[in-house]
Design an enzyme around this catalytic site. Structure first.
Site, PDB file in Angstrom:
ATOM      1  CB  SER A   7       6.890  -2.586 -26.720  1.00  0.00           C
ATOM      2  OG  SER A   7       5.639  -3.172 -26.420  1.00  0.00           O
TER       3      SER A   7
ATOM      4  CG  HIS B  27       8.313  -1.935 -22.656  1.00  0.00           C
ATOM      5  ND1 HIS B  27       8.568  -1.112 -21.579  1.00  0.00           N
ATOM      6  CD2 HIS B  27       7.013  -1.725 -22.980  1.00  0.00           C
ATOM      7  CE1 HIS B  27       7.479  -0.439 -21.259  1.00  0.00           C
ATOM      8  NE2 HIS B  27       6.502  -0.792 -22.097  1.00  0.00           N
TER       9      HIS B  27
ATOM     10  CG  ASP C 287       3.560  -2.769 -23.107  1.00  0.00           C
ATOM     11  OD1 ASP C 287       3.786  -1.857 -22.292  1.00  0.00           O
ATOM     12  OD2 ASP C 287       3.995  -2.769 -24.271  1.00  0.00           O
TER      13      ASP C 287
ATOM     14  CG  MET D  48      -1.902  -3.769 -21.234  1.00  0.00           C
ATOM     15  SD  MET D  48      -2.530  -3.083 -22.776  1.00  0.00           S
ATOM     16  CE  MET D  48      -1.009  -2.537 -23.545  1.00  0.00           C
TER      17      MET D  48
ATOM     18  CG  HIS E  48       4.320  -0.171 -19.060  1.00  0.00           C
ATOM     19  ND1 HIS E  48       4.011   0.446 -20.254  1.00  0.00           N
ATOM     20  CD2 HIS E  48       3.718   0.578 -18.094  1.00  0.00           C
ATOM     21  CE1 HIS E  48       3.243   1.503 -20.012  1.00  0.00           C
ATOM     22  NE2 HIS E  48       3.037   1.594 -18.722  1.00  0.00           N
TER      23      HIS E  48
ATOM     24  CG  MET F 232      -0.114   0.008 -18.732  1.00  0.00           C
ATOM     25  SD  MET F 232       0.013  -0.068 -20.523  1.00  0.00           S
ATOM     26  CE  MET F 232       1.211  -1.379 -20.681  1.00  0.00           C
TER      27      MET F 232
ATOM     28  CG  MET G 283       2.443   6.287 -20.175  1.00  0.00           C
ATOM     29  SD  MET G 283       3.251   4.840 -20.901  1.00  0.00           S
ATOM     30  CE  MET G 283       2.222   4.510 -22.348  1.00  0.00           C
TER      31      MET G 283
ATOM     32  CG  ASP H  75       5.670   2.724 -23.588  1.00  0.00           C
ATOM     33  OD1 ASP H  75       5.649   2.387 -24.786  1.00  0.00           O
ATOM     34  OD2 ASP H  75       5.163   2.051 -22.669  1.00  0.00           O
TER      35      ASP H  75
HETATM   36  C1  DX5 Z   1       1.077   1.154 -24.851  1.00  0.00           C
HETATM   37  C2  DX5 Z   1       2.298   0.377 -24.441  1.00  0.00           C
HETATM   38  C3  DX5 Z   1       3.471   0.531 -25.309  1.00  0.00           C
HETATM   39  C4  DX5 Z   1       3.290   0.076 -26.731  1.00  0.00           C
HETATM   40  C5  DX5 Z   1       4.203   0.857 -27.599  1.00  0.00           C
HETATM   41  O1  DX5 Z   1       0.146   1.089 -23.834  1.00  0.00           O
HETATM   42  O2  DX5 Z   1       2.683   0.775 -23.137  1.00  0.00           O
HETATM   43  O3  DX5 Z   1       4.601  -0.107 -24.725  1.00  0.00           O
HETATM   44  O4  DX5 Z   1       3.577  -1.282 -26.915  1.00  0.00           O
HETATM   45  O5  DX5 Z   1       3.984   0.484 -28.917  1.00  0.00           O
HETATM   46  P1  DX5 Z   1       4.324   1.441 -30.135  1.00  0.00           P
HETATM   47  O6  DX5 Z   1       5.800   1.649 -30.123  1.00  0.00           O
HETATM   48  O7  DX5 Z   1       3.836   0.680 -31.296  1.00  0.00           O
HETATM   49  O8  DX5 Z   1       3.590   2.734 -29.905  1.00  0.00           O
HETATM   50 ZN    ZN Z   2       4.595   0.049 -22.383  1.00  0.00          ZN
END
Ligand code: DX5
Ligand code: ZN
Length: 233
Positions: free
Chosen positions: A9, A34, A36, A38, A75, A77, A146, A180
């Site tokens: 990620s 990956h 993310d 948001m 991903h 969110m 998750m 994740d």
């Molecule tokens: C959290 C994200 C993850 C995050 C994981 O909302 O969806 O993808 O980046 O990071 P680590 O591996 O540091 O928990």
């Molecule tokens: Zn994620």
């Protein structure tokens, strides 16, 4: 049959050098990166959107001779996942993972994602029961369980989510099942044993002295468990 897929990620990477960070991960044998996304509504954090993904795709072009290489696992969110499907597809996303909690029509959304040429995946937050995925599973390319509350990297892995993974793997032996949040050398044994084959890892990979070693370790655990179930591709 399924294979181990390791997806660092980039949330844990240097946002001023995202293109280089993706290349660094692929050089370290990551299968996917990956991304993310948001929106500050579905989760209390803001990260990246289609313009950044589009620039990243220019920095990391697809290789037509190796389909699936340089795969962008998005991903989402976001509060209104339907809204961003065309833009993420145009930007160069390969897979679009929406949150079950954010839509009223998950099957319709899966169809929309596929119509735009992307793979479709559905994520569930820690408080969402796994059985919401049953009516969807046959339409999905991947399910994401998750293992932290979505929103931030660097949180602790929730081992109590593993029964969801076990349950999905028992029902759908050939489904890609992603975990994740908080994955790394200490927590991969539990996730792999439960049957997860797609591993997102931010902090543990990006902050490692040798990310390639962590990626290999994660892959080895998943391979071993898939093999023992007779599911290794
Ligand atoms: C959290 C994200 C993850 C995050 C994981 O909302 O969806 O993808 O980046 O990071 P680590 O591996 O540091 O928990
Ligand atoms: Zn994620």
């Amino acid at each position: 049959m399924v294979k181990p897929i390791i997806a660092p990620s980039v949330l844990a990477g240097d946002f001023a050098q995202l293109g280089c960070e993706c290349h660094r991960m692929f050089k370290c044998n990551a299968d996917w990166v990956h991304l993310d996304v948001m929106d500050g509504h579905f989760v209390p954090n803001l990260t990246m959107g289609p313009p950044i993904i589009s620039s990243l795709r220019k920095a990391v072009p697809r290789d037509e001779s190796q389909p699936g290489k340089f795969f962008f696992d998005c991903h989402m969110m976001v509060a209104n996942p339907e809204q961003w499907v065309p833009e993420i597809a145009d930007a160069g996303g390969d897979q679009y993972t929406f949150h079950y909690e954010a839509t009223k029509d998950p099957v319709g959304l899966v169809k929309l994602i596929k119509k735009h040429g992307m793979k479709a995946a559905c994520a569930i937050k820690p408080g969402t029961p796994v059985d919401v995925l049953y009516p969807l599973a046959e339409h999905l390319d991947m399910a994401l369980v998750m293992t932290v509350e979505p929103g931030f990297g660097g949180q602790s892995f929730m081992a109590d989510m593993m029964p969801k993974v076990e349950n999905l793997r028992a029902k759908y032996p050939h489904l890609n099942i992603q975990v994740d949040g908080g994955l790394g050398p200490k927590t991969i044994p539990a996730a792999a044993k439960a049957g997860a084959n797609v591993i997102v890892a931010g902090t543990s990979v990006f902050k490692a002295e040798k990310p390639e070693d962590v990626i290999q370790l994660l892959r080895d655990y998943v391979s071993k468990e898939l093999e023992s179930r007779g599911l290794l591709e």
